[in-house]
Design a protein around this motif. Structure first.
Motif, PDB file in Angstrom:
ATOM      1  N   MET A   1     -68.794 -46.303 -16.327  1.00 44.90           N
ATOM      2  CA  MET A   1     -69.525 -45.307 -17.833  1.00 44.90           C
ATOM      3  C   MET A   1     -68.787 -44.131 -17.583  1.00 44.90           C
ATOM      4  O   MET A   1     -67.990 -43.869 -16.387  1.00 44.90           O
ATOM      5  N   ALA A   2     -69.122 -43.680 -18.377  1.00 45.49           N
ATOM      6  CA  ALA A   2     -68.418 -42.171 -18.518  1.00 45.49           C
ATOM      7  C   ALA A   2     -69.073 -41.180 -18.193  1.00 45.49           C
ATOM      8  O   ALA A   2     -70.414 -41.389 -17.705  1.00 45.49           O
ATOM      9  N   MET A   3     -68.918 -40.271 -18.222  1.00 44.57           N
ATOM     10  CA  MET A   3     -69.667 -39.098 -17.279  1.00 44.57           C
ATOM     11  C   MET A   3     -70.232 -38.396 -18.492  1.00 44.57           C
ATOM     12  O   MET A   3     -70.090 -38.611 -19.421  1.00 44.57           O
ATOM     13  N   MET A   4     -71.473 -37.285 -17.914  1.00 41.54           N
ATOM     14  CA  MET A   4     -71.690 -36.719 -18.685  1.00 41.54           C
ATOM     15  C   MET A   4     -72.290 -35.502 -17.918  1.00 41.54           C
ATOM     16  O   MET A   4     -72.387 -35.210 -16.164  1.00 41.54           O
ATOM     17  N   ILE A   5     -72.355 -34.259 -18.428  1.00 43.70           N
ATOM     18  CA  ILE A   5     -73.157 -32.949 -18.244  1.00 43.70           C
ATOM     19  C   ILE A   5     -74.268 -32.947 -18.699  1.00 43.70           C
ATOM     20  O   ILE A   5     -74.540 -32.900 -20.035  1.00 43.70           O
ATOM     21  N   VAL A  42     -60.221 -42.425 -13.804  1.00 46.33           N
ATOM     22  CA  VAL A  42     -59.426 -44.045 -12.820  1.00 46.33           C
ATOM     23  C   VAL A  42     -58.404 -43.894 -13.491  1.00 46.33           C
ATOM     24  O   VAL A  42     -57.660 -43.510 -14.409  1.00 46.33           O
ATOM     25  N   GLY A  43     -57.699 -44.323 -12.603  1.00 41.86           N
ATOM     26  CA  GLY A  43     -55.849 -44.347 -12.868  1.00 41.86           C
ATOM     27  C   GLY A  43     -55.163 -43.443 -12.572  1.00 41.86           C
ATOM     28  O   GLY A  43     -53.604 -42.799 -12.227  1.00 41.86           O
ATOM     29  N   GLU A  71     -62.035 -51.653 -18.047  1.00 48.07           N
ATOM     30  CA  GLU A  71     -62.431 -51.192 -19.160  1.00 48.07           C
ATOM     31  C   GLU A  71     -62.295 -49.237 -19.010  1.00 48.07           C
ATOM     32  O   GLU A  71     -61.442 -49.209 -19.774  1.00 48.07           O
ATOM     33  N   LEU A  72     -62.110 -48.681 -18.154  1.00 46.03           N
ATOM     34  CA  LEU A  72     -61.489 -47.357 -18.523  1.00 46.03           C
ATOM     35  C   LEU A  72     -60.310 -47.148 -17.959  1.00 46.03           C
ATOM     36  O   LEU A  72     -59.817 -46.948 -18.345  1.00 46.03           O
ATOM     37  N   LEU A  73     -59.578 -48.476 -17.137  1.00 46.36           N
ATOM     38  CA  LEU A  73     -58.145 -48.271 -16.576  1.00 46.36           C
ATOM     39  C   LEU A  73     -57.639 -48.680 -18.229  1.00 46.36           C
ATOM     40  O   LEU A  73     -56.814 -47.841 -18.510  1.00 46.36           O
TER      41      LEU A  73
END
Length: 82
Positions: A1-5, A42-43, A71-73
Motif C-alpha cells: 500500500m502507499a501511504m497517505m496523510i 521499500v528498498g 510490487e513496491l520494490l
C-alpha cells in the motif's frame, strides 16, 4: 500500500525531506503523498520514514492503493532506474 496523510496533518513539513521518492508535496490544506511514487520506503528502509518523523501520527496506509512488497520494490526500481 502507499501511504497517505490524513487531515490531522499540521503542515510542519517534517516528512518531505525524509521521502526517498519525492512523493510528498504541499496540498491545499495539508501535505499529500503521490501514490504513484510512494513505495513505503521499500528498498530503502525497514519502515516508512515519513511515519517515523510525523509528530502527530497523521500518516497511515492508504487502503485505496494496496500493493505487495514485490510490487513496491518493482516501483522503486522503476522510479530510480535500477
Amino acid at each position: 500500500m502507499a501511504m497517505m496523510i490524513t487531515e490531522e496533518c499540521i503542515s510542519c513539513g517534517a516528512c518531505v525531506s525524509e521521502c526517498p521518492n519525492n512523493a510528498i508535496s504541499e496540498g491545499d490544506f495539508y501535505y499529500v503523498i503521490n501514490p504513484d511514487k510512494c513505495t513505503e520506503c521499500v528498498g530503502f528502509f525497514d519502515e516508512p520514514q515519513c511515519v517515523e518523523v510525523c509528530p502527530v501520527d497523521a500518516i497511515v496506509l492508504d487502503p485505496d492503493h494496496s500493493e505487495s512488497h514485490d510490487e513496491l520494490l518493482a516501483k522503486k526500481r522503476q522510479l530510480h532506474g535500477e
